[in-house]
Design an enzyme around this catalytic site. Sequence first.
Site, PDB file in Angstrom:
ATOM      1  N   LYS A  41      -3.700   6.096   9.554  1.00  0.00           N
ATOM      2  CA  LYS A  41      -3.781   7.187   8.577  1.00  0.00           C
ATOM      3  C   LYS A  41      -3.355   8.480   9.266  1.00  0.00           C
ATOM      4  CE  LYS A  41      -7.250   9.412   5.577  1.00  0.00           C
ATOM      5  NZ  LYS A  41      -8.674   9.433   5.189  1.00  0.00           N
ATOM      6  N   SER A  77      -9.415   8.911   0.282  1.00  0.00           N
ATOM      7  CA  SER A  77      -8.204   9.595   0.672  1.00  0.00           C
ATOM      8  C   SER A  77      -7.240   8.717   1.471  1.00  0.00           C
ATOM      9  CB  SER A  77      -8.565  10.819   1.525  1.00  0.00           C
ATOM     10  OG  SER A  77      -9.256  10.427   2.699  1.00  0.00           O
ATOM     11  N   SER A  92     -13.695   7.299   1.816  1.00  0.00           N
ATOM     12  CA  SER A  92     -12.238   7.204   1.879  1.00  0.00           C
ATOM     13  C   SER A  92     -11.664   5.916   2.451  1.00  0.00           C
ATOM     14  CB  SER A  92     -11.672   8.376   2.665  1.00  0.00           C
ATOM     15  OG  SER A  92     -11.624   9.487   1.837  1.00  0.00           O
TER      16      SER A  92
HETATM   17  N1  GLN Z   1     -13.389  11.522  -1.914  1.00  0.00           N
HETATM   18  C1  GLN Z   1     -14.263  12.171  -0.983  1.00  0.00           C
HETATM   19  C2  GLN Z   1     -13.837  13.608  -0.794  1.00  0.00           C
HETATM   20  O1  GLN Z   1     -12.887  13.988  -1.383  1.00  0.00           O
HETATM   21  C3  GLN Z   1     -14.289  11.429   0.304  1.00  0.00           C
HETATM   22  C4  GLN Z   1     -13.194  11.767   1.223  1.00  0.00           C
HETATM   23  C5  GLN Z   1     -13.259  11.048   2.527  1.00  0.00           C
HETATM   24  O2  GLN Z   1     -14.040  10.106   2.714  1.00  0.00           O
HETATM   25  N2  GLN Z   1     -12.453  11.499   3.466  1.00  0.00           N
HETATM   26  O3  GLN Z   1     -14.429  14.345  -0.096  1.00  0.00           O
END
Ligand code: GLN
Length: 475
Positions: A76, A151, A175
């Site tokens: 990532k 994400s 994420s």
């Molecule tokens: N969707 C969550 C956020 O936007 C989690 C993001 C993540 O785990 N990096 O904060």
Amino acid sequence: MKSYSNFAHIQHDLHSGVVSCHSLIEHHLSKIDAKKHLNVFLSVYEEESLLRAKEIDQKLKNGKAGKLAGLVVGLKDVLCYKNHPLQAGSKILDGFTSQFNATAVQKLIDEDAIIIGRQNCDEFAMGSSNENSAFGPVLNDIDNTRVPGGSSGGSAVAVMADMCQVSIGSDTGGSVRQPAAFCGVIGLKPTYSRVSRHGLVAYGSSFDCIGIFSKSLEDNALVLEVIAGSDEHDSTVSQTKVPHYLQELNQPEKKFRVAYMSDALHSPALQPEIKTAIENTIDQLKSRGHLVEPIEFSLNEFVLPTYYILATAEASSNLSRFDGVRYGYRSPNTTDLESMYKKSRAEGFGKEVQRRILLGTFVLSARYYDAYYNKAQKVRRLIRNQLKEVLSKYDVIIMPTTPTTAFKLGTHSDNPVEMYLADLFSVQANVAGLPAISIPSGVDKTGLPIGIQIMADDFEESKLFQFSKILSNLV
Ligand code: GLN
């Protein structure tokens, strides 16, 4: 070449000469090339990974290869890989190159894994659909009109579409697990502090965890075994001994004490087919002699607000370093120092990141600190205590990974709160610091994957793997 769902089969075929690391890389490169429209990779290290494959093929011949020889990994775009670009899906890091390897990346390389490329993600890992990337959205390979989750959307699709064997992502509030659920693959968030965060772009430092996407539990266990453990570069990383996760996964099956959250199951936000999938799982577990009981979790409604207050507060502080001076993008239209800061940040950061910086700065401001930040810290402790109490009586907690299956692109783009609700079930593990995994559990009526989430006590990843194996054999 056939697709492999398990690295053990790759190792077997490498040793018997049916495949080589070189042919494995060629195979994944052709998959990446055939599905460019999914927008999964931001960089593909074509020549470099082929060269490295040759090197490792030689090591295999000489009997000197590491235990991940032949494992093709995608990263990532939040993990430092020395001398390679790193942008966290953001324009503000335009032109930035990593100067060192993240500890997790270094450990993979030391065991002869091959890094094939850098994967698209939501900007600074903020998002639940991969629509917040400065490089455009990633598409779900099952249905290109749907999101892959976020994400770490690129990382999930890469494994799903066989563009690499394993992806390394980050999970601050779901994420890894949420996109894994949307793409029908396995996604693990280890216990907070199990894996060093050195070289991971910081979002919410007290939540951030490096996590693993794979098709098999065995691959996940093996990679965790390699990347977990102490590290002098991260003062928060745990010194707890790293178990042989793969060996422990293969222990004889035992009977589990399983709790499920009845309010999550009866939540009006939950898609009916996901509810049915969980109910079926519960029935099957009971019929096989596991103890399965409902529990009330009275703090449920506070979990999401607690996460979004604390994660944005930490983000506002972490992202202050991107000022146009030290890294990446600097606005060309500035007149003095202050306008350079302002314009570089206004032009470099996307909308969602700016929203979170503003939110976080607000909850940390002198007037509102006690009402929001301080209170949320206290609630965080209560949430952790309550979950720990449940886990003193049960081995694992099961619940949905997500309220719905993969939604259409654009569904929640204009409504951030609606988008935050996609994290309803995944933020809990991060707020409490506990390990959790999402595993595929059938599909809904349109054929989209459903994920079941399992949570265990601190450092009980082995239990997660063992129990996941039982669940995988049910469905
Ligand atoms: N969707 C969550 C956020 O936007 C989690 C993001 C993540 O785990 N990096 O904060």
